[in-house]
Design an enzyme around this catalytic site. Sequence first.
Site, PDB file in Angstrom:
ATOM      1  N   HIS A 374       0.953  -1.318  -0.037  1.00 53.76           N
ATOM      2  CA  HIS A 374      -0.024   0.020  -0.138  1.00 53.76           C
ATOM      3  C   HIS A 374       0.834   1.303  -0.294  1.00 53.76           C
ATOM      4  CE1 HIS A 374      -4.276  -1.274   0.504  1.00 53.76           C
ATOM      5  NE2 HIS A 374      -3.774  -2.530   0.719  1.00 53.76           N
ATOM      6  N   PRO A 375       0.369   2.075  -0.682  1.00 56.30           N
ATOM      7  CA  PRO A 375       1.157   3.254  -0.711  1.00 56.30           C
ATOM      8  C   PRO A 375       0.978   4.338   0.349  1.00 56.30           C
ATOM      9  CG  PRO A 375      -0.722   3.835  -2.125  1.00 56.30           C
ATOM     10  CD  PRO A 375      -0.721   2.356  -1.468  1.00 56.30           C
ATOM     11  N   SER A 391      -6.355   3.031  -5.941  1.00 62.44           N
ATOM     12  CA  SER A 391      -5.701   4.000  -4.955  1.00 62.44           C
ATOM     13  C   SER A 391      -6.009   5.494  -5.290  1.00 62.44           C
ATOM     14  CB  SER A 391      -4.308   3.752  -4.821  1.00 62.44           C
ATOM     15  OG  SER A 391      -4.032   2.540  -4.141  1.00 62.44           O
ATOM     16  N   GLU A 394      -9.617   6.324  -4.503  1.00 63.89           N
ATOM     17  CA  GLU A 394      -9.595   6.323  -3.307  1.00 63.89           C
ATOM     18  C   GLU A 394      -9.223   7.766  -2.505  1.00 63.89           C
ATOM     19  OE1 GLU A 394      -9.899   1.494  -2.921  1.00 63.89           O
ATOM     20  OE2 GLU A 394      -7.827   2.541  -2.275  1.00 63.89           O
ATOM     21  N   GLN A 395      -7.757   7.964  -2.733  1.00 61.59           N
ATOM     22  CA  GLN A 395      -7.011   9.153  -1.945  1.00 61.59           C
ATOM     23  C   GLN A 395      -7.967  10.450  -2.642  1.00 61.59           C
ATOM     24  OE1 GLN A 395      -3.184   9.476  -1.504  1.00 61.59           O
ATOM     25  NE2 GLN A 395      -2.896   7.253  -1.412  1.00 61.59           N
ATOM     26  N   PHE A 426       1.001   3.498   6.732  1.00 61.39           N
ATOM     27  CA  PHE A 426      -0.146   3.711   7.462  1.00 61.39           C
ATOM     28  C   PHE A 426      -1.338   3.540   6.576  1.00 61.39           C
ATOM     29  CE2 PHE A 426      -3.962   6.540   8.190  1.00 61.39           C
ATOM     30  CZ  PHE A 426      -4.235   6.354   9.708  1.00 61.39           C
ATOM     31  N   ALA A 429      -9.142   2.955   5.536  1.00 58.96           N
ATOM     32  CA  ALA A 429      -9.996   2.878   4.322  1.00 58.96           C
ATOM     33  C   ALA A 429     -10.411   4.451   4.124  1.00 58.96           C
ATOM     34  CB  ALA A 429     -11.463   2.024   4.725  1.00 58.96           C
ATOM     35  N   VAL A 430     -10.038   5.099   3.172  1.00 56.22           N
ATOM     36  CA  VAL A 430      -9.943   6.461   2.931  1.00 56.22           C
ATOM     37  C   VAL A 430     -11.499   6.676   2.728  1.00 56.22           C
ATOM     38  CG1 VAL A 430      -9.355   8.586   1.508  1.00 56.22           C
ATOM     39  CG2 VAL A 430      -7.789   6.761   2.087  1.00 56.22           C
TER      40      VAL A 430
END
Length: 475
Positions: A374-375, A391, A394-395, A426, A429-430
């Site tokens: 995960h980034p 991702s 999500e971000q 870290f 779940a954004v």
Amino acid sequence: MTPPRYPRNLQGHGAHPPNANWPGGANIAVQFVLNYEEGGENNVLHGDAASEAFLVDVIGAVPWPGKRHWNVESMYEYGARAGFWRLHRLFTGRNLPVTVYGVATALQRSPEQLRAMLDANWEIASHGLKWIDYRDHDIEHERRDLHAAIKLHTEVVGTRPTGWYCGRTSINTVDLASEEGGFTYVSDTYDDDLPYYREHFGSPQLIIPYSLATNDMRFTTPSGFANGEECFQLLKDSFDVLYAEGEAGSPKMLSLGLHCRLVGMPGRFAGLQRFVDYIMSKDKVWIATRLDIAEHWIKTNPYLKPEIVPSELPLDDFTQLFGSVFEHSEWVAERAWKREMGPVHDTAIGLHALLCQVFRSATADERLAVLNAHPDLAGKLAAARRLTAASTEEQSSAGLDALTDAERDSFEARNAAYTAKFGFPFIIAVRDNTKAAILAAFETRLAHDRDTELATACRQVERIAELRLKAIIPE
């Protein structure tokens, strides 16, 4: 090669069944089925190996190989001679629709009763060629009997049957009826309070489940009805529960199974009569034939072929579609595909459960590798636009792609502190959080010990996977 798939469907309509939208806004659809079997039961006169022993009032009845059983025969004859007419008077007297499950050879041997059914405009569905048990018959024998039943039914009744219920089935019965292709509905299941579609070889078959609980066969079972009042009470309780569910916005169906030789007996009949009077005193009750229900369901809830059926996908297609659900960890999807899969895994919830099982059964190093895949949130990969599509989306949903310089510095500092302490990035779940909530979670979780935080991070990985699956598989 596809691993063996588990064929049973334990999912069904799930927590949110479709609205039946019964005519007139009815809270419940009630359906009376009269099983007409008299003259079609096991009997050496019919070419069978032994006498009948099922659903009769002979205590401890067993088949008599090669012999007629006079007492059993006469009990079946009571159904044709007396019980049928008692039930016929009840339903015609109140102008109530009835579905007959008619054994073809029984209908052939009962011309007066058949004429009465037709004159009453009752639906006559097929109950097979003979009232015999198919569990030990080979598939070709059963297929021949099914087609012979349709042929004889058509000759005797004048029209082919559009409903099917064998009753004493084999594992092949529903498939054979579906393959025949001429049945609007099949009823050889007991698995729901609503109709549903079942695919066989890519073609949908409408299933209208039956019931052996609200069935007068329980007059002949040890845990069943001792008298008509017990029968009435169970039928009333069943009706009241389903009626209340319909009133609350989730209408259902109640099927009652009747036999001329059983509930047609006077003392038992009284309980059925009270039940009929009870439901006729209620509003918002639709009393219908099974064909009525089938045609209504097809019109209001037509079959919609699922866009994605995970359990039927080849490995390459499966991993291409679901390989990124766990970040850069296609092996999770590959291992899931090789496990037991079935209809319950064709929803986002079901497939998520299986993928999580694979993830949880992996080694500690494998799970850690998933975390490390995960980034960082709002990190260098995001700035360089090198995140996966999932991702990135999500971000951006939490505004992490549009930070001020101060916010970016804050995220970078927290990312560095977190990774230094725990050895993995870290993860949160954004989509479940706002920018402020994510920053607050950083502070809370930085205070955890490593084992606690490892467990928390794994739960978040699973939550992210769930949200990604819901985006792929429509509800």
